[in-house]
Design an enzyme around this catalytic site. Sequence first.
Site, PDB file in Angstrom:
ATOM      1  N   ARG A   1       0.835  -1.214   0.000  1.00 44.05           N
ATOM      2  CA  ARG A   1       0.000   0.000   0.000  1.00 44.05           C
ATOM      3  C   ARG A   1       0.873   1.269   0.000  1.00 44.05           C
ATOM      4  O   ARG A   1       0.944   1.970  -1.003  1.00 44.05           O
ATOM      5  CB  ARG A   1      -0.951  -0.040   1.213  1.00 44.05           C
ATOM      6  CG  ARG A   1      -2.051   1.006   1.193  1.00 44.05           C
ATOM      7  CD  ARG A   1      -1.636   2.387   1.630  1.00 44.05           C
ATOM      8  NE  ARG A   1      -1.083   2.438   2.976  1.00 44.05           N
ATOM      9  CZ  ARG A   1      -0.545   3.520   3.508  1.00 44.05           C
ATOM     10  NH1 ARG A   1      -0.485   4.648   2.817  1.00 44.05           N
ATOM     11  NH2 ARG A   1      -0.015   3.504   4.723  1.00 44.05           N
ATOM     12  N   ASP A   2       1.573   1.527   1.094  1.00 42.48           N
ATOM     13  CA  ASP A   2       2.351   2.766   1.191  1.00 42.48           C
ATOM     14  C   ASP A   2       3.456   2.751   0.142  1.00 42.48           C
ATOM     15  O   ASP A   2       3.775   3.783  -0.467  1.00 42.48           O
ATOM     16  CB  ASP A   2       2.953   2.881   2.598  1.00 42.48           C
ATOM     17  CG  ASP A   2       3.214   4.312   3.036  1.00 42.48           C
ATOM     18  OD1 ASP A   2       3.427   5.157   2.160  1.00 42.48           O
ATOM     19  OD2 ASP A   2       3.218   4.574   4.247  1.00 42.48           O
TER      20      ASP A   2
ATOM     21  N   HIS B   1       4.943   4.237  12.800  1.00 45.57           N
ATOM     22  CA  HIS B   1       5.036   4.215  11.335  1.00 45.57           C
ATOM     23  C   HIS B   1       6.030   5.308  10.938  1.00 45.57           C
ATOM     24  O   HIS B   1       5.692   6.484  10.856  1.00 45.57           O
ATOM     25  CB  HIS B   1       3.630   4.513  10.797  1.00 45.57           C
ATOM     26  CG  HIS B   1       3.499   4.556   9.318  1.00 45.57           C
ATOM     27  ND1 HIS B   1       2.917   3.551   8.581  1.00 45.57           N
ATOM     28  CD2 HIS B   1       3.829   5.511   8.405  1.00 45.57           C
ATOM     29  CE1 HIS B   1       2.891   3.878   7.305  1.00 45.57           C
ATOM     30  NE2 HIS B   1       3.453   5.067   7.175  1.00 45.57           N
TER      31      HIS B   1
ATOM     32  N   HIS C   1       8.723   7.003   8.358  1.00 47.50           N
ATOM     33  CA  HIS C   1       9.396   7.166   7.071  1.00 47.50           C
ATOM     34  C   HIS C   1      10.847   7.553   7.385  1.00 47.50           C
ATOM     35  O   HIS C   1      11.142   8.055   8.464  1.00 47.50           O
ATOM     36  CB  HIS C   1       8.666   8.202   6.213  1.00 47.50           C
ATOM     37  CG  HIS C   1       7.358   7.665   5.679  1.00 47.50           C
ATOM     38  ND1 HIS C   1       7.211   7.236   4.385  1.00 47.50           N
ATOM     39  CD2 HIS C   1       6.159   7.455   6.276  1.00 47.50           C
ATOM     40  CE1 HIS C   1       5.979   6.800   4.199  1.00 47.50           C
ATOM     41  NE2 HIS C   1       5.303   6.921   5.338  1.00 47.50           N
TER      42      HIS C   1
ATOM     43  N   CYS D   1       4.113   9.433   0.460  1.00 48.03           N
ATOM     44  CA  CYS D   1       2.720   9.839   0.272  1.00 48.03           C
ATOM     45  C   CYS D   1       2.665  10.855  -0.856  1.00 48.03           C
ATOM     46  O   CYS D   1       3.346  11.876  -0.811  1.00 48.03           O
ATOM     47  CB  CYS D   1       2.167  10.442   1.554  1.00 48.03           C
ATOM     48  SG  CYS D   1       0.472  11.016   1.344  1.00 48.03           S
TER      49      CYS D   1
ATOM     50  N   ASN E   1       9.407   4.341   3.520  1.00 44.91           N
ATOM     51  CA  ASN E   1       9.221   3.883   4.904  1.00 44.91           C
ATOM     52  C   ASN E   1      10.495   3.219   5.414  1.00 44.91           C
ATOM     53  O   ASN E   1      11.355   2.804   4.633  1.00 44.91           O
ATOM     54  CB  ASN E   1       8.114   2.825   4.954  1.00 44.91           C
ATOM     55  CG  ASN E   1       6.744   3.404   4.722  1.00 44.91           C
ATOM     56  OD1 ASN E   1       6.365   3.679   3.601  1.00 44.91           O
ATOM     57  ND2 ASN E   1       6.008   3.601   5.787  1.00 44.91           N
TER      58      ASN E   1
HETATM   59  P1  HMG Z   1     -13.452  14.229  -2.281  1.00 39.59           P
HETATM   60  O1  HMG Z   1     -13.150  14.602  -3.688  1.00 39.59           O
HETATM   61  O2  HMG Z   1     -13.627  15.343  -1.292  1.00 39.59           O
HETATM   62  O3  HMG Z   1     -14.699  13.251  -2.218  1.00 39.59           O
HETATM   63  O4  HMG Z   1     -12.266  13.298  -1.785  1.00 39.59           O
HETATM   64  P2  HMG Z   1     -16.243  13.552  -2.088  1.00 39.59           P
HETATM   65  O5  HMG Z   1     -16.703  12.925  -0.819  1.00 39.59           O
HETATM   66  O6  HMG Z   1     -16.523  15.012  -2.295  1.00 39.59           O
HETATM   67  O7  HMG Z   1     -16.847  12.732  -3.316  1.00 39.59           O
HETATM   68  C1  HMG Z   1     -16.594  13.120  -4.665  1.00 39.59           C
HETATM   69  C2  HMG Z   1     -16.805  11.925  -5.582  1.00 39.59           C
HETATM   70  O8  HMG Z   1     -15.836  10.948  -5.263  1.00 39.59           O
HETATM   71  C3  HMG Z   1     -18.163  11.257  -5.396  1.00 39.59           C
HETATM   72  O9  HMG Z   1     -18.537  10.735  -6.681  1.00 39.59           O
HETATM   73  C4  HMG Z   1     -17.879  10.102  -4.496  1.00 39.59           C
HETATM   74  O10 HMG Z   1     -18.755   8.996  -4.623  1.00 39.59           O
HETATM   75  C5  HMG Z   1     -16.475   9.706  -4.967  1.00 39.59           C
HETATM   76  P3  HMG Z   1     -19.684  11.444  -7.538  1.00 39.59           P
HETATM   77  O11 HMG Z   1     -20.888  11.424  -6.650  1.00 39.59           O
HETATM   78  O12 HMG Z   1     -19.160  12.833  -7.783  1.00 39.59           O
HETATM   79  O13 HMG Z   1     -19.739  10.582  -8.759  1.00 39.59           O
HETATM   80  N1  HMG Z   1     -15.735   9.058  -3.869  1.00 39.59           N
HETATM   81  C6  HMG Z   1     -15.134   7.861  -3.956  1.00 39.59           C
HETATM   82  N2  HMG Z   1     -15.017   6.990  -4.965  1.00 39.59           N
HETATM   83  C7  HMG Z   1     -14.360   5.824  -4.705  1.00 39.59           C
HETATM   84  N3  HMG Z   1     -13.818   5.548  -3.495  1.00 39.59           N
HETATM   85  C8  HMG Z   1     -13.906   6.414  -2.481  1.00 39.59           C
HETATM   86  C9  HMG Z   1     -14.590   7.636  -2.712  1.00 39.59           C
HETATM   87  N4  HMG Z   1     -14.854   8.679  -1.910  1.00 39.59           N
HETATM   88  C10 HMG Z   1     -15.546   9.545  -2.634  1.00 39.59           C
HETATM   89  N5  HMG Z   1     -13.378   6.102  -1.282  1.00 39.59           N
HETATM   90  C11 HMG Z   1     -11.356  11.597  -0.365  1.00 39.59           C
HETATM   91  C12 HMG Z   1     -12.199  12.856  -0.438  1.00 39.59           C
HETATM   92  C13 HMG Z   1     -11.110  11.297   1.116  1.00 39.59           C
HETATM   93  C14 HMG Z   1     -12.129  10.458  -1.009  1.00 39.59           C
HETATM   94  C15 HMG Z   1     -10.032  11.842  -1.132  1.00 39.59           C
HETATM   95  O14 HMG Z   1      -9.419  12.959  -0.554  1.00 39.59           O
HETATM   96  C16 HMG Z   1      -9.084  10.676  -1.069  1.00 39.59           C
HETATM   97  O15 HMG Z   1      -9.325   9.636  -1.666  1.00 39.59           O
HETATM   98  N6  HMG Z   1      -7.935  10.825  -0.351  1.00 39.59           N
HETATM   99  C17 HMG Z   1      -6.984   9.743  -0.170  1.00 39.59           C
HETATM  100  C18 HMG Z   1      -5.568  10.229  -0.284  1.00 39.59           C
HETATM  101  C19 HMG Z   1      -4.611   9.107   0.001  1.00 39.59           C
HETATM  102  O16 HMG Z   1      -4.903   7.943  -0.205  1.00 39.59           O
HETATM  103  N7  HMG Z   1      -3.390   9.440   0.510  1.00 39.59           N
HETATM  104  C20 HMG Z   1      -2.392   8.450   0.844  1.00 39.59           C
HETATM  105  C21 HMG Z   1      -2.724   7.636   2.044  1.00 39.59           C
HETATM  106  S1  HMG Z   1      -2.360   8.468   3.585  1.00 39.59           S
HETATM  107  C22 HMG Z   1      -0.679   8.096   3.892  1.00 39.59           C
HETATM  108  O17 HMG Z   1      -0.022   7.619   3.027  1.00 39.59           O
HETATM  109  C23 HMG Z   1      -0.116   8.328   5.258  1.00 39.59           C
HETATM  110  C24 HMG Z   1       0.081   7.024   6.053  1.00 39.59           C
HETATM  111  O18 HMG Z   1       0.964   6.155   5.379  1.00 39.59           O
HETATM  112  C25 HMG Z   1       0.613   7.326   7.461  1.00 39.59           C
HETATM  113  C26 HMG Z   1       1.871   8.206   7.480  1.00 39.59           C
HETATM  114  O19 HMG Z   1       2.789   7.996   6.667  1.00 39.59           O
HETATM  115  O20 HMG Z   1       1.928   9.078   8.367  1.00 39.59           O
HETATM  116  C27 HMG Z   1      -1.253   6.279   6.254  1.00 39.59           C
HETATM  117 MG    MG Z   2       3.127   6.309   5.375  1.00 37.44          MG
END
Ligand code: HMG
Ligand code: MG
Length: 309
Positions: free
Chosen positions: A29-30, A218, A220, A251, A260
């Site tokens: 994933r990450d 966690h 990095h 990210c 990581n």
């Molecule tokens: P948004 O654009 O604000 O979503 O994104 P929305 O709620 O306004 O919805 C807009 C449209 O998106 C809608 O469709 C929803 O159905 C669709 P429409 O009605 O317009 O046709 N939608 C989705 N479709 C599929 N799957 C979904 C989904 N949600 C809404 N889940 C959202 C908000 C949270 C979805 C967006 O910002 C997002 O996906 N963010 C994820 C970013 C990400 O994955 N970042 C990396 C992971 S975090 C990380 O790596 C850190 C970590 O490792 C820890 C660390 O290192 O500290 C964990």
């Molecule tokens: Mg991470």
Amino acid sequence: MSARENGLPDVVTAPNLPDRVTIWEVGPRDGLQNEDSVVPVEVKLEFLDRLADAGLTVLEATSFVHPRWVPQLADAEQLLAGLAKRPGVAYPVLVPNERGLDRALAAGVEHIAIFASATATFASRNLNNTLDDQFGMFEPVVSRAKAEGLAVRGYVSMCFGDPWEGAVPRDQVIGVGKRLLDMGCDQLSLGDTIGVATPGQVTALLAGFDDVDRLAVHFHDTYGQALANTLAALQAGVRTVDSSAGGLGGCPYAESATGNLATEDLVWMLDGLGVEHGVDLDRLCDTSAWMADRLGRPSPSRVVRALRG
Ligand code: HMG
Ligand code: MG
């Protein structure tokens, strides 16, 4: 080869270490969310199989986030459909909201992780949300997931430093973390998303939580502190450590986030300290070398480079 087989003395010199650590492998994933190219689903499935063969028992498999936000993991449904789940192996996935939970449940997922931000800027950039309103997005996810019998992890990102806001106040991180625990998360993983923390800061943050048994870390490795930070966390009582095979990771929404902590580097240290982890280092190095070939560049893991050169 392990640290001990390499001729190093068979002694444990650091105090307050556990007998055993659970490694939470985040490479699929990450690791893969931050690649420039989209790795074919068949390669991801083989990666997961090889990691299970190497003895890892928690494999963070993918994310049910918006496919436009993270195109690298847009094949989450396909991946879950093709996954031959192993007995004794957990396959948690990231889920940001109810839409993501619907998708994860339909795919037969049993373990999810929500991911909150400790800072307003990253909540906006990573979740399109505010610091306060992110909890409203997560609450129904956690309550529905628990009602369905799923295990739920909560991440807090930007626990130490944030590329836009600088140093993150410890109380702000603790406040976000406690809200996720109070919401019903079984475990909380404290993330140094951009890899700036040093061990004293880790010790200080962990001391702010009452129940260290529910904490994971966690790290990095941007500034080369991830192993030292991990040791500090183990000495503070943490028993679950996140790491990524070959040191992949980052990210796409956090400037300056690099890979990581490499699982191989972690395993090498744990072997040297006599802490059990259940991972076969040779098989893991083979897997990371194989994945480095697929990605077309050398593994960032120091141990993979030392052993597979
Ligand atoms: P948004 O654009 O604000 O979503 O994104 P929305 O709620 O306004 O919805 C807009 C449209 O998106 C809608 O469709 C929803 O159905 C669709 P429409 O009605 O317009 O046709 N939608 C989705 N479709 C599929 N799957 C979904 C989904 N949600 C809404 N889940 C959202 C908000 C949270 C979805 C967006 O910002 C997002 O996906 N963010 C994820 C970013 C990400 O994955 N970042 C990396 C992971 S975090 C990380 O790596 C850190 C970590 O490792 C820890 C660390 O290192 O500290 C964990
Ligand atoms: Mg991470």
